[in-house]
Design an enzyme around this catalytic site. Structure first.
Site, PDB file in Angstrom:
ATOM      1  N   HIS A 107      82.750  54.557  40.613  1.00 58.31           N
ATOM      2  CA  HIS A 107      82.829  53.176  41.092  1.00 58.31           C
ATOM      3  C   HIS A 107      81.458  52.613  41.460  1.00 58.31           C
ATOM      4  O   HIS A 107      81.303  51.404  41.579  1.00 58.31           O
ATOM      5  CB  HIS A 107      83.788  53.069  42.288  1.00 58.31           C
ATOM      6  CG  HIS A 107      83.271  53.624  43.573  1.00 58.31           C
ATOM      7  ND1 HIS A 107      83.572  54.886  44.035  1.00 58.31           N
ATOM      8  CD2 HIS A 107      82.467  53.081  44.514  1.00 58.31           C
ATOM      9  CE1 HIS A 107      82.988  55.083  45.187  1.00 58.31           C
ATOM     10  NE2 HIS A 107      82.306  54.002  45.513  1.00 58.31           N
ATOM     11  N   ASP A 150      86.688  59.789  39.800  1.00 60.56           N
ATOM     12  CA  ASP A 150      85.609  59.005  40.390  1.00 60.56           C
ATOM     13  C   ASP A 150      84.254  59.698  40.265  1.00 60.56           C
ATOM     14  O   ASP A 150      83.487  59.774  41.220  1.00 60.56           O
ATOM     15  CB  ASP A 150      85.906  58.694  41.862  1.00 60.56           C
ATOM     16  CG  ASP A 150      85.021  57.571  42.399  1.00 60.56           C
ATOM     17  OD1 ASP A 150      84.592  56.732  41.599  1.00 60.56           O
ATOM     18  OD2 ASP A 150      84.747  57.554  43.612  1.00 60.56           O
ATOM     19  N   LEU A 180      99.742  66.463  29.490  1.00 54.72           N
ATOM     20  CA  LEU A 180     101.109  66.943  29.300  1.00 54.72           C
ATOM     21  C   LEU A 180     101.783  66.269  28.115  1.00 54.72           C
ATOM     22  O   LEU A 180     102.501  66.917  27.352  1.00 54.72           O
ATOM     23  CB  LEU A 180     101.923  66.714  30.571  1.00 54.72           C
ATOM     24  CG  LEU A 180     103.335  67.317  30.630  1.00 54.72           C
ATOM     25  CD1 LEU A 180     103.281  68.820  30.373  1.00 54.72           C
ATOM     26  CD2 LEU A 180     103.973  67.028  31.987  1.00 54.72           C
ATOM     27  N   GLY A 181     101.575  64.967  27.936  1.00 53.70           N
ATOM     28  CA  GLY A 181     102.141  64.270  26.792  1.00 53.70           C
ATOM     29  C   GLY A 181     103.510  63.684  27.049  1.00 53.70           C
ATOM     30  O   GLY A 181     104.410  63.763  26.186  1.00 53.70           O
ATOM     31  N   GLY A 221      77.055  52.309  50.744  1.00 50.49           N
ATOM     32  CA  GLY A 221      75.789  52.787  50.199  1.00 50.49           C
ATOM     33  C   GLY A 221      75.707  54.296  50.113  1.00 50.49           C
ATOM     34  O   GLY A 221      74.883  54.841  49.370  1.00 50.49           O
ATOM     35  N   ASN A 222      76.562  55.011  50.857  1.00 49.47           N
ATOM     36  CA  ASN A 222      76.580  56.479  50.806  1.00 49.47           C
ATOM     37  C   ASN A 222      77.341  57.009  49.594  1.00 49.47           C
ATOM     38  O   ASN A 222      77.212  58.188  49.239  1.00 49.47           O
ATOM     39  CB  ASN A 222      77.222  57.061  52.068  1.00 49.47           C
ATOM     40  CG  ASN A 222      76.265  57.171  53.229  1.00 49.47           C
ATOM     41  OD1 ASN A 222      76.427  56.511  54.251  1.00 49.47           O
ATOM     42  ND2 ASN A 222      75.240  57.997  53.084  1.00 49.47           N
ATOM     43  N   SER A 223      78.157  56.171  48.976  1.00 51.96           N
ATOM     44  CA  SER A 223      78.986  56.630  47.865  1.00 51.96           C
ATOM     45  C   SER A 223      78.143  57.260  46.766  1.00 51.96           C
ATOM     46  O   SER A 223      77.132  56.707  46.340  1.00 51.96           O
ATOM     47  CB  SER A 223      79.778  55.456  47.286  1.00 51.96           C
ATOM     48  OG  SER A 223      80.801  55.050  48.157  1.00 51.96           O
TER      49      SER A 223
END
Length: 456
Positions: free
Chosen positions: A160, A190, A324-325, A263-265
């Site tokens: 993100h 993520d 898995l489908g 900002g730490n992400s």
């Protein structure tokens, strides 16, 4: 006792309460007489000259010893001949040893920072969010963090953070700036890998997140607010394997009370040996009823994404994601009543793809998956979270409900079609969220339905 009639606030030790026959007159500054105050009967005390000398000698020794132990004494002359003294420490500045991360030696917080700050990066992104009334492009910007994986410039961050970015700029601790290229990512986990054209960068050392225990000390280095670059915060592991839900996407997280802010992400979470054990990703900012909370930060365990990161670096996408489908749907009470099922929760199979892992295992439309190995499955989110623990080719045992009885099905997880995985790994064209709530999940999972991603 108090004499309330004549002198309300004068006190006497006399038993009859009478005042002394005479009172001393108080003189204010400037020689003006002031209000009369109480006068006490005081008996003279004989001076013990020898005792005073001994006390003075002891006090002098104590002062000299304190000055020698605390550091230098700074004296300043005052008007009237008085002299004021201030103790100033002469303790030498502590030198932080620059240690190598070997996975065996516990390090101080300062040593962890010194060993890894050159491996942490600041990430700034920009994109065009649209056009204004005058058909002029509206530029947006955001910020996040990341860390160096290899000497030749591969960097790991959150998906993100770079989602929808048209330009990605990486700044190193020494101030060097690079334009970064998006290599690939996995939105469901993520994670994203970017690359800069550089040599001899200092990579981090990845650790085993499975060895973390509740109460272990952890540290985060990142760029809170996008401005306070290369800041470190510390705390403890509050929970391991915490299942949370963000915008309908389940995540398995390390919960920590380490200070995490916008900002730490994408920044690293270190253990006490200086190894990266998690990717800082989310912060719980409000409860389901809107109550503000603190001390709830989350990081993606490195063990959960390590193989995917290597896959992205090699292929540009995740080629071994478990598949898995089936077309799944959460079983509800109304659906169960409609089909006359004896259960009211699980994952209902609407469709089975021919030739998929589900087809090979004998699953069929109308089946309800209620367990994957030892994990109980009640919703599609539960199934997706359980699936994240596996890679293509891994075996698993499913418990499946059918109208004629419950059966056990052995499966081998397949891999998603190449086109689908490559398409999911591509950088999306949508503009980034520019610091607004990302993944403000509200899928009925309580209380973890108010998570927000923060960056810049």
């Amino acid at each position: 006792m108090y004499n309330d009639e004549n002198n309300l606030y004068n006190y006497t030790y006399r038993k009859d309460g009478s005042e002394l026959s005479h009172q001393r007159e108080t003189v204010r500054p400037g020689g003006q007489p002031g209000p009369q105050g109480p006068e006490f009967e005081v008996k003279p005390v004989k001076k013990n000259r020898l005792g005073l000398k001994i006390a003075a000698l002891a006090l002098s020794c104590a002062l000299l010893g304190g000055a020698a132990g605390g550091g230098a004494v700074w004296a300043m002359s005052q008007p009237g001949g008085n002299e004021s003294e201030i103790n100033v420490s002469s303790r030498p500045v502590t030198q932080v040893a620059l240690r190598n991360v070997d996975g065996k030696t516990a390090m101080s917080d300062a040593e962890v920072y010194a060993a890894n700050v050159n491996s942490v990066v600041s990430i700034r992104t920009s994109a065009t969010a649209g056009y204004n009334f005058y058909r002029q492009p509206v530029e947006t910007a955001s910020a996040g963090s990341g860390f160096v994986l290899s000497k030749d410039g591969y960097i790991l961050t959150n998906y993100h953070v770079v989602k929808g970015a048209e330009t990605v700029t990486v700044t190193m601790y020494n101030g060097d700036e690079f334009s970064a290229q998006y290599i690939g990512g996995e939105e469901d986990y993520d994670i994203a890998v970017i690359k800069v054209e550089a040599e001899n960068l200092q990579p981090v050392t990845l650790g085993d997140s499975g060895e973390l225990n509740v109460g272990d000390h952890v540290l985060a280095i990142g760029n809170p607010l996008g401005e306070l670059t290369f800041s470190m915060s510390g705390g403890m592991v509050s929970c391991v394997d915490r299942a949370i839900n963000v915008d309908g996407t389940p995540f398995n997280m390390i919960q920590t009370d380490t200070s995490i802010n916008p900002g730490n992400s994408g920044g690293p979470l270190f253990n006490q040996y200086g190894e990266v054990v998690g990717i800082v990703s989310a912060k719980y900012s409000a409860s389901s009823n809107g109550t503000s909370v603190e001390g709830l930060g989350f990081a993606i365990p490195m063990n959960d994404v390590f193989s995917m990161v290597k896959d992205i670096m090699t292929n540009g996408y995740v080629s071994n994601r478990a598949y898995l489908g089936i077309t799944p749907q959460t079983l509800t009470e109304s659906w169960a009543a409609q089909f006359h099922y004896d259960i009211t929760s699980g994952v209902f199979i609407n469709y089975v793809e021919p030739g998929s892992a589900a087809d090979d295992a004998g699953l069929k439309m109308g089946d309800v998956i209620t367990k994957v190995d030892d994990t109980t499955i009640k919703t599609v989110e539960d199934l997706n979270l359980a699936k994240k623990k596996y890679s293509a080719g891994d075996p698993a045992t499913l418990e499946v409900y059918r109208p004629d009885g419950t059966v056990t099905v052995e499966i081998t997880w397949g891999a998603a079609p190449r086109e689908e995985q490559a398409q999911q790994s591509q950088q999306p064209s949508q503009s980034p969220n520019n610091g607004n709530n990302y993944g403000n999940g509200n899928s009925g999972v309580d209380p973890f339905d108010m998570f927000r991603y923060f960056f810049g």
